[in-house]
Scaffold this active site. Structure first.
Site, short mmCIF file in Angstrom:
data_model
loop_
_atom_site.label_atom_id
_atom_site.label_comp_id
_atom_site.label_asym_id
_atom_site.label_seq_id
_atom_site.Cartn_x
_atom_site.Cartn_y
_atom_site.Cartn_z
N ARG A 104 0.88 -1.18 0.00
CA ARG A 104 0.00 0.00 0.00
C ARG A 104 0.91 1.22 0.00
O ARG A 104 1.71 1.41 0.92
CB ARG A 104 -0.92 -0.01 1.22
CG ARG A 104 -1.63 1.33 1.42
CD ARG A 104 -2.76 1.25 2.43
NE ARG A 104 -3.89 0.51 1.92
CZ ARG A 104 -5.13 0.59 2.41
NH1 ARG A 104 -5.38 1.39 3.44
NH2 ARG A 104 -6.10 -0.11 1.90
N HIS A 131 -7.28 0.61 -6.44
CA HIS A 131 -7.49 -0.29 -5.29
C HIS A 131 -8.10 -1.59 -5.83
O HIS A 131 -9.28 -1.88 -5.62
CB HIS A 131 -8.42 0.40 -4.28
CG HIS A 131 -8.37 -0.18 -2.90
ND1 HIS A 131 -7.58 -1.27 -2.56
CD2 HIS A 131 -9.03 0.18 -1.75
CE1 HIS A 131 -7.75 -1.54 -1.28
NE2 HIS A 131 -8.61 -0.68 -0.77
N GLN A 134 -9.99 -4.17 -3.58
CA GLN A 134 -11.30 -3.67 -3.19
C GLN A 134 -12.32 -3.92 -4.31
O GLN A 134 -13.41 -4.44 -4.07
CB GLN A 134 -11.22 -2.17 -2.89
CG GLN A 134 -12.53 -1.56 -2.43
CD GLN A 134 -12.96 -2.06 -1.07
OE1 GLN A 134 -12.20 -2.00 -0.12
NE2 GLN A 134 -14.17 -2.58 -0.95
N ASP A 226 -17.59 6.61 -1.52
CA ASP A 226 -16.35 6.51 -0.75
C ASP A 226 -16.09 7.90 -0.16
O ASP A 226 -16.75 8.88 -0.51
CB ASP A 226 -15.19 6.08 -1.70
CG ASP A 226 -13.86 5.93 -0.98
OD1 ASP A 226 -13.84 5.80 0.26
OD2 ASP A 226 -12.80 5.95 -1.67
N CYS A 266 -16.53 1.26 0.41
CA CYS A 266 -15.33 0.45 0.67
C CYS A 266 -14.91 0.51 2.13
O CYS A 266 -14.19 -0.36 2.59
CB CYS A 266 -14.20 0.91 -0.24
SG CYS A 266 -13.71 2.62 0.07
N ARG A 294 -13.46 -9.05 1.15
CA ARG A 294 -12.02 -8.77 0.94
C ARG A 294 -11.21 -10.01 1.30
O ARG A 294 -10.30 -10.41 0.59
CB ARG A 294 -11.57 -7.58 1.83
CG ARG A 294 -12.19 -6.24 1.50
CD ARG A 294 -11.64 -5.69 0.19
NE ARG A 294 -10.20 -5.58 0.19
CZ ARG A 294 -9.50 -4.55 0.69
NH1 ARG A 294 -10.14 -3.52 1.18
NH2 ARG A 294 -8.18 -4.52 0.64
N1 CP Z 1 -11.28 -0.50 2.29
C1 CP Z 1 -10.02 -0.52 2.76
O1 CP Z 1 -9.04 -0.73 2.02
O2 CP Z 1 -9.90 -0.30 4.09
P1 CP Z 1 -8.54 -0.03 4.90
O3 CP Z 1 -8.03 1.31 4.43
O4 CP Z 1 -8.93 -0.04 6.34
O5 CP Z 1 -7.56 -1.11 4.54
N1 NVA Z 2 -10.21 6.49 -1.33
C1 NVA Z 2 -9.80 6.06 -0.01
C2 NVA Z 2 -9.98 4.60 0.14
C3 NVA Z 2 -9.60 4.03 1.48
C4 NVA Z 2 -9.78 2.56 1.55
C5 NVA Z 2 -8.36 6.48 0.24
O1 NVA Z 2 -7.52 6.32 -0.66
O2 NVA Z 2 -8.06 6.99 1.32
#
Ligand code: CP
Ligand code: NVA
Length: 314
Positions: A104, A131, A134, A226, A266, A294
């Protein structure tokens, strides 16, 4: 599955995605029956996280464990991605320790570079651009609700962000009409629209963009939202709250969607901003099924990429 990495959904074929879903279903039922899995036995998967996470980190760690593998978590302080050492060196060295990486990070290019220099599978656990895990869990959730994708239609209301882009790509690959309602200047950039236009999409896919949330949801039986402020954009949070004020998923908007439409997020959610408590906690909400899925989908990805990759070597 033909791909070695899951850096985005761009290179995944419809068949690859359906194979992931088949394995997700199979593993979901096997784990529920208490059948032990060994796909990752003796394997170690590194988790490199430059941003915060609850779902992604926990579901990967648990999934790796359930497949008989071992997870090693590394945060930015420990790794110093791109500052303490180059991605090239990180990729080459870490490939000698672990059997796969979930990463990440902010820049998608970090993931692309890691995939270039590592000799092990690289899985994108979220970047500023995409993502994919997701979106796979989201489409798997839709499949589980409807039995297939023929009657599905997805509307994303809010920021044209990483989650929205991956949802659009997944819809293209699976032949699901996709609409995006965003304030002016917050939709998809032209470069991504060209990419979406250029990839091989399945019959049934269409893309509608609008700044009217009710127009976007009119034909939709899945309404997705989101956060208005993604990780890394915190300084813009106040401004974004104003710009996105009319893009809330609430009872009024849901009334404008197809009868029986379901609501997706998400998570993490900002209750009272992009979604109301009433909708989050109401009968249309499938947000916790998405979160659970997930785990199932990622176990399938781990098995297919890391388990299968190992099998080929034997
Ligand atoms: N939806 C998601 O990726 O959640 P986190 O940021 O908690 O991993
Ligand atoms: N769009 C959000 C998703 C988190 C899972 C972010 O990138 O913070």
């Amino acid at each position: 599955m033909k791909q070695k990495h899951l850096t985005s959904l761009i290179d995944l074929s419809t068949e690859d995605i359906l194979e992931i879903f088949e394995w997700a279903e199979r593993l979901k039922s096997r784990v529920a029956q208490g059948i032990r899995e060994f796909a990752l036995q003796g394997k170690t998967v590194g988790l490199i996280f430059e941003k915060a996470s609850m779902r992604t980190r926990v579901s990967f760690e648990v999934g790796i464990n359930q497949l008989g593998g071992h997870a090693v978590y590394m945060d930015q302080k420990a790794i110093g991605l791109g500052s303490r050492e180059s991605i090239k060196d990180l990729g080459r060295v870490i490939s000698r320790y672990v059997d796969g990486i979930v990463i990440r990070t902010f820049q998608q290019e970090n993931i692309n570079q890691l995939a270039k220099y590592a000799t092990i599978p690289i899985i994108n656990g979220l970047s500023d651009d995409y993502h994919p895990c997701q979106a796979l869990a989201d489409m798997f959730t839709i499949k589980q609700k409807l039995g297939g994708f023929e009657s599905a239609s997805l509307a994303f209301v809010g920021d044209g962000n990483n989650v929205a882009r991956s949802a659009a790509l997944a819809c293209a690959k699976l032949g699901v009409p996709f609409s995006l309602a965003s304030p002016e200047g917050y939709g998809f950039k032209q470069k991504f629209k060209d990419l979406l236009d250029g990839i091989e999409s399945k019959d049934g896919f269409s893309f509608l963009e609008t700044s009217d949330p009710k127009e976007a949801v009119k034909n939709a039986n899945f309404v997705y939202t989101d956060t208005w402020t993604s990780m890394g954009q915190e300084a813009e949070a106040d401004a974004r709250r104003k710009v996105f004020a009319d893009f809330q998923v609430n009872a009024d908007l849901l009334n404008a969607a197809r009868k029986g439409a379901l609501v997706m997020h998400c998570l993490p959610a900002h209750r009272g901003e992009e979604i109301t408590d009433e909708i989050m906690d109401g009968p249309a909400s499938i947000v916790y099924d998405q979160a659970e899925n997930r785990l199932h989908v990622q176990r399938a990805v781990l098995r297919l990429l890391i388990g299968a990759w190992n099998c080929q070597l034997q």
